[in-house]
Design a protein around this motif. Structure first.
Motif, mmCIF file in Angstrom:
data_model
loop_
_atom_site.group_PDB
_atom_site.id
_atom_site.type_symbol
_atom_site.label_atom_id
_atom_site.label_comp_id
_atom_site.label_asym_id
_atom_site.label_seq_id
_atom_site.Cartn_x
_atom_site.Cartn_y
_atom_site.Cartn_z
ATOM 1 N N UNK A 167 0.816 -1.207 0.000
ATOM 2 C CA UNK A 167 0.000 0.000 0.000
ATOM 3 C C UNK A 167 0.861 1.273 0.000
ATOM 4 N N UNK A 168 2.172 1.118 0.071
ATOM 5 C CA UNK A 168 3.088 2.257 0.070
ATOM 6 C C UNK A 168 3.698 2.408 -1.327
ATOM 7 N N UNK A 169 3.509 3.577 -1.930
ATOM 8 C CA UNK A 169 4.081 3.872 -3.244
ATOM 9 C C UNK A 169 5.479 4.447 -3.072
ATOM 10 N N UNK A 170 6.298 4.346 -4.121
ATOM 11 C CA UNK A 170 7.663 4.841 -3.999
ATOM 12 C C UNK A 170 8.206 5.275 -5.349
ATOM 13 N N UNK A 171 9.265 6.073 -5.286
ATOM 14 C CA UNK A 171 9.967 6.518 -6.489
ATOM 15 C C UNK A 171 11.429 6.764 -6.127
ATOM 16 N N UNK A 172 12.344 6.178 -6.910
ATOM 17 C CA UNK A 172 13.768 6.435 -6.727
ATOM 18 C C UNK A 172 14.106 7.699 -7.506
ATOM 19 N N UNK A 173 14.609 8.728 -6.825
ATOM 20 C CA UNK A 173 14.825 10.024 -7.471
ATOM 21 C C UNK A 173 16.301 10.392 -7.603
#
Length: 313
Positions: A167-173
């Motif tokens: 349920x946790x979204x993520x993005x490597x930036x």
């Protein structure tokens, strides 16, 4: 209502609030935590759980000692319920144009101290110039992992790890290289640092949980070597301060810690070890995926952190 074949069709009246409550209960495995998430009282959530039990014909959550655990039927329903709530929210949420000048929101961002130090000034300037009614709370990482994103207590988290919960979204930036930081007058500061010199140094580590062992020790152990670690500090800033006033050294992220290292008169050296770069990861609860204001904030944070690191995602 009858269809052409003469079979009678019954239209069921489904309370979508029960789906939302069921999703919260299956995610939290706690009546109290689910009530807090939905801004309900525990007795009201208990009554809702009773209605869900009647509707499904299943206990959903049962007591196991001092905690509650989902039934096999509840485990079967978890993913389907989450998907239904997400789709219903998308259907019932109107697409609206974001008016940044009039937007009045309070966002809480939590992260590693070095990343917050790199983020704070440019983010505050960006937000103030574009959305003056947005208020920011920047919080340090806690010593223990808490489900604060799910509970709505934190809007955006910045760290090095991708989430393990669906349920946790993520993005490597971005990403940053690890380097050795030491005071300019350190006896071993001049010249290239090889393994022989590295293991002669005295280290302090950066760990919010107080850990003295990390990937550097694993890499050294593979070569039959061991370093001396005398202390752990909760933040990079604290570790660098110790380094500036002693012969201790620390391993820190190169670019995000560069301003602090420069202010303290420290020098950095490449490590004689092949270590993967430290990634910069944004995480948030999936309920904010389609929130225009939250998406705008993520974009601002993303841009600042890409400038502060090498931008490798």
């Amino acid at each position: 209502m009858h269809n052409p074949t003469g079979a009678c069709l019954t239209v069921a009246h489904v309370d979508l609030n029960l789906l939302v409550a069921l999703d919260a209960l299956l995610e939290e495995n706690s009546v109290t935590a689910a009530a807090d998430r939905l801004n309900l009282s525990p007795p009201a959530m208990s009554r809702t759980l009773a209605r869900i039990r009647r509707a499904t014909g299943d206990d959903i959550l049962v007591r196991a000692g001092r905690t509650m655990v989902p039934t096999p039927r509840a485990l079967e329903l978890r993913e389907e319920t989450r998907d239904l709530v997400r789709r219903a929210t998308a259907v019932l949420t109107p697409v609206r144009r974001l008016d940044l000048a009039a937007l009045n929101r309070h966002f809480t961002v939590r992260g590693h101290d070095a990343l917050l130090a790199a983020l704070a000034a440019p983010l505050i300037a960006r937000v103030g110039a574009t959305a003056p009614n947005i208020h920011l709370s920047l919080l340090a990482e806690s010593a223990a992992d808490q489900p604060d994103l799910a509970r709505g207590q934190v809007d955006l988290e910045i760290g090095a790890d991708e989430p393990g919960r669906p349920e946790i979204s993520s993005e490597v930036v971005g990403a940053d290289r690890l380097v050795l930081a030491l005071r300019r007058g350190h006896p071993l500061a001049k010249g290239r640092v090889g393994l022989d010199r590295l293991v002669r140094m005295t280290f302090v580590t950066v760990s919010r949980r107080g850990r003295l062992h990390n990937a550097i020790d694993d890499a050294l152990a593979e070569r039959g070597l061991r370093r001396r670690v005398i202390a752990s500090l909760p933040t990079s800033a604290a570790a660098l301060d110790v380094v500036s006033r002693s012969d201790a050294v620390a391993v820190v992220a190169e670019r995000v810690c560069r301003p602090a290292s420069a202010r303290l008169g420290l020098v950095t050296r490449r490590l004689p070890l092949e270590l993967p770069p430290t990634r910069v990861v944004l995480t948030w609860h999936h309920r904010h995926d389609s929130d225009p204001a939250h998406a705008w904030l993520r974009g601002q944070v993303r841009d600042v952190l890409r400038e502060a690191t090498d931008g490798t995602a």
